[in-house]
Scaffold this motif. Sequence first.
Motif, PDB file in Angstrom:
ATOM      1  N   ILE A 162     -11.324   1.393   0.409  1.00  0.00           N
ATOM      2  CA  ILE A 162      -9.941   1.899   0.520  1.00  0.00           C
ATOM      3  C   ILE A 162      -9.970   3.398   0.802  1.00  0.00           C
ATOM      4  O   ILE A 162      -9.305   3.885   1.720  1.00  0.00           O
ATOM      5  CB  ILE A 162      -9.153   1.584  -0.778  1.00  0.00           C
ATOM      6  N   ILE A 186       0.856  -1.192   0.000  1.00  0.00           N
ATOM      7  CA  ILE A 186       0.000   0.000   0.000  1.00  0.00           C
ATOM      8  C   ILE A 186       0.890   1.239   0.000  1.00  0.00           C
ATOM      9  O   ILE A 186       1.541   1.528   1.003  1.00  0.00           O
ATOM     10  CB  ILE A 186      -0.892   0.049   1.260  1.00  0.00           C
ATOM     11  N   VAL A 224      -1.239  -1.241  -4.336  1.00  0.00           N
ATOM     12  CA  VAL A 224      -2.332  -0.267  -4.198  1.00  0.00           C
ATOM     13  C   VAL A 224      -1.686   1.098  -3.981  1.00  0.00           C
ATOM     14  O   VAL A 224      -0.832   1.240  -3.107  1.00  0.00           O
ATOM     15  CB  VAL A 224      -3.226  -0.615  -2.988  1.00  0.00           C
ATOM     16  N   TRP A 253     -13.551  -0.916  -4.098  1.00  0.00           N
ATOM     17  CA  TRP A 253     -12.504   0.073  -3.826  1.00  0.00           C
ATOM     18  C   TRP A 253     -12.938   1.214  -2.920  1.00  0.00           C
ATOM     19  O   TRP A 253     -12.105   1.890  -2.329  1.00  0.00           O
ATOM     20  CB  TRP A 253     -11.964   0.630  -5.138  1.00  0.00           C
ATOM     21  N   VAL A 299     -11.230  -3.851   3.904  1.00  0.00           N
ATOM     22  CA  VAL A 299     -10.307  -3.843   2.764  1.00  0.00           C
ATOM     23  C   VAL A 299      -9.671  -5.230   2.620  1.00  0.00           C
ATOM     24  O   VAL A 299      -9.609  -5.801   1.521  1.00  0.00           O
ATOM     25  CB  VAL A 299      -9.205  -2.772   2.953  1.00  0.00           C
ATOM     26  N   ILE A 304      -5.554   1.792   5.817  1.00  0.00           N
ATOM     27  CA  ILE A 304      -5.993   0.903   4.733  1.00  0.00           C
ATOM     28  C   ILE A 304      -5.541  -0.530   5.027  1.00  0.00           C
ATOM     29  O   ILE A 304      -6.315  -1.480   4.904  1.00  0.00           O
ATOM     30  CB  ILE A 304      -5.429   1.386   3.375  1.00  0.00           C
TER      31      ILE A 304
END
Lengths: 403, 403
Positions: free
Chosen positions: B321, B283, B372, B318, B307, B301
Amino acid sequence: MLTKITGGITAPQGFKAAGVHAGIKKNGKEDVGILYSTVPAAAAAKFTTNKMAAAPVLVSQEAVSRGRARAIVVNSGCANACTGEQGLTDARTMAHQAAQALSLDDYEVLVASTGVIGINLPMAKVTQGINQAAAALSPSGHESMLAAIMTTDTFSKSCAYEFTLGGKLCKIAGIAKGAGMIHPNMATMLSFITTDAAIEPSLLNQALSQAVELSYNMISVDGDTSTNDTVAVLANGQAGNELITATASPTYQEFYKALQTVCTELAQLIVRDGEGATKFLAITVDGAASFADAKCVAMAIAKSPLVKTAFFGQDPNWGRILCAAGYSGANVQPDKASLMIGGLTIVENGQGATRLDAAKLKEVMAAKDIAVTVHLGIGAASATVWTCDFSYEYVKINGEYTT
Amino acid sequence: MLTKITGGITAPQGFKAAGVHAGIKKNGKEDVGILYSTVPAAAAAKFTTNKMAAAPVLVSQEAVSRGRARAIVVNSGCANACTGEQGLTDARTMAHQAAQALSLDDYEVLVASTGVIGINLPMAKVTQGINQAAAALSPSGHESMLAAIMTTDTFSKSCAYEFTLGGKLCKIAGIAKGAGMIHPNMATMLSFITTDAAIEPSLLNQALSQAVELSYNMISVDGDTSTNDTVAVLANGQAGNELITATASPTYQEFYKALQTVCTELAQLIVRDGEGATKFLAITVDGAASFADAKCVAMAIAKSPLVKTAFFGQDPNWGRILCAAGYSGANVQPDKASLMIGGLTIVENGQGATRLDAAKLKEVMAAKDIAVTVHLGIGAASATVWTCDFSYEYVKINGEYTT
């Protein structure tokens, strides 16, 4: 003196409601609802603290700032969150359409949405739903309105009470939806409360703030604070009690007690219906240096996936509870901490109880409702947080939510 | 220039190790290990910030404060945490017994434990294990030592590198164990690093602090910070390089790079072996006002159960997130935030991408390693946190851990 009554959110005088299926939810159930006061009402609301607050939250914040409202229009199946300018336009359109259908001004209507984040509302369907719901408004429309706010909830959540204020019989009732993304910070997913008591808007707001702090803000399902959390209360004065104008008055205290009861009951129902929940856990922390510390420790325990899975598995792995207390950030001293589960002493002054009855502990862990108490041995403050366990079902529900 | 080598934690010159089965773990595998430097070594270590820090952590903190150590004695199967005075006595006894067996002073031995919290060590077994391990110490004892620190880990985690300092060939190697209760705050569960480079203890400590901050402190499996987290490094100078005495020297920078590489590799391996993990998620948050903000958003997140379950279910939900970014507490502006998953643009400036290729997104979500990226559009700071998904298996492992 509070007495439970039937009739739900339309039990207080002068309220109507309706829910209809407009085609937003795929399962054919109600997805657009309207709650309506036949006369002007004092209004107060609390919203999510999430910086990605959804469009309906922004629109309702503006509307409720006047302290008066007549209607709440709501949809499920789409959260209208992370939808930018279009989302804001759509939320304003919802308020406008409901206002038109009910002959109100736009600012008398609050808007709420719940469901999938990041997709736009199907406005043709929403418009049709609003018009249908407005036409269907009824003093017995409680059940369909309730259905219209549900998403992954497995049962509907509502309660209603009677109480007296200065000799006048008053009613207060509320509905809520919860299930997932529950870690409210100002309010839970969606909760609407009606009362026919007469109270000044500023006092209604003050009472709601305090009640929310000790109810919705004391629950956690998964530690995720939603983008759409909204708690709103409408007080239309139809009970005919003398207007409550001061917090020092006995009637304010009576009213607050009723509001607090409704908020706590709905908040606990949300936890009981937490996604995949099989257990209801009341985590009490006492002997803390401050309320903030007590809540901080209780929340750390309530949010710990390791604690939650242990309760699901009925595994008396109590070390995880003290571990969570230790990393919570609060003032905690290992050699002063004690732990009880279901009334059974597990740890005393930082050490495992020597004569722990394993069979009794197994029995305690098998219960559906379990009380966990951590005594910090430092001060005199306490707090109770309500949460649920973490099951296979939670993973399943949330691994397959949009697909 | 770093080159991967074999030989694990005993690859650097002057190190021996051994792991034996003493009977603490029920599965018959190694559960007591010793890592030993044949010559005095500079030592540095970082420990959990959990206030319920385990007894071995307290004993090791005291020992390492001198900046020198020769051995680390470790057991798995019992964390010796929340064990009060008896736990502290037991941890001191472990150090003492290892010191006796190796002809060292007690303060030259660090102690570490991992396993179930809240039960006392079976000291008769531990003593026997320490004596057996001391007798079995060997320059090729890497594998058995590695086995002795594992609990629910499904694979062992180690790495080793060669590099040069001022023309001298140096080696650095590390081992780690992780799996659950992983949300390090100063260090991960257990990680031991050896190097034959010569470096002053204060500089070793400084290098370790910085490396830990950007490696172990950037991972999360479940948001639970353990009571036992320990990262320790021993530097025995056997490579013969000129002693590193200043952070400004090029050799310090070279050494730091090697240490950072080992720490990051081990931290990532811990995430890959997170309990029940099926995916490795990197992330990255950039465009943040500060590193603290970027890390705060990335961690929110990484810790969100919603998530994590969505990635497990390969559900491109999504909105969750951005929702986590919104409640993280960091400076976030909805209309400036963008999101990419696996290189695919999902959200631009707060709105869902209009031409999102659903088939391509499905492909991206099906990968085992997924990047991500959240771009906040506010400043220039960035941070990357590594985490894993949340599966049925996590619930199973942790619902049945002690039973």
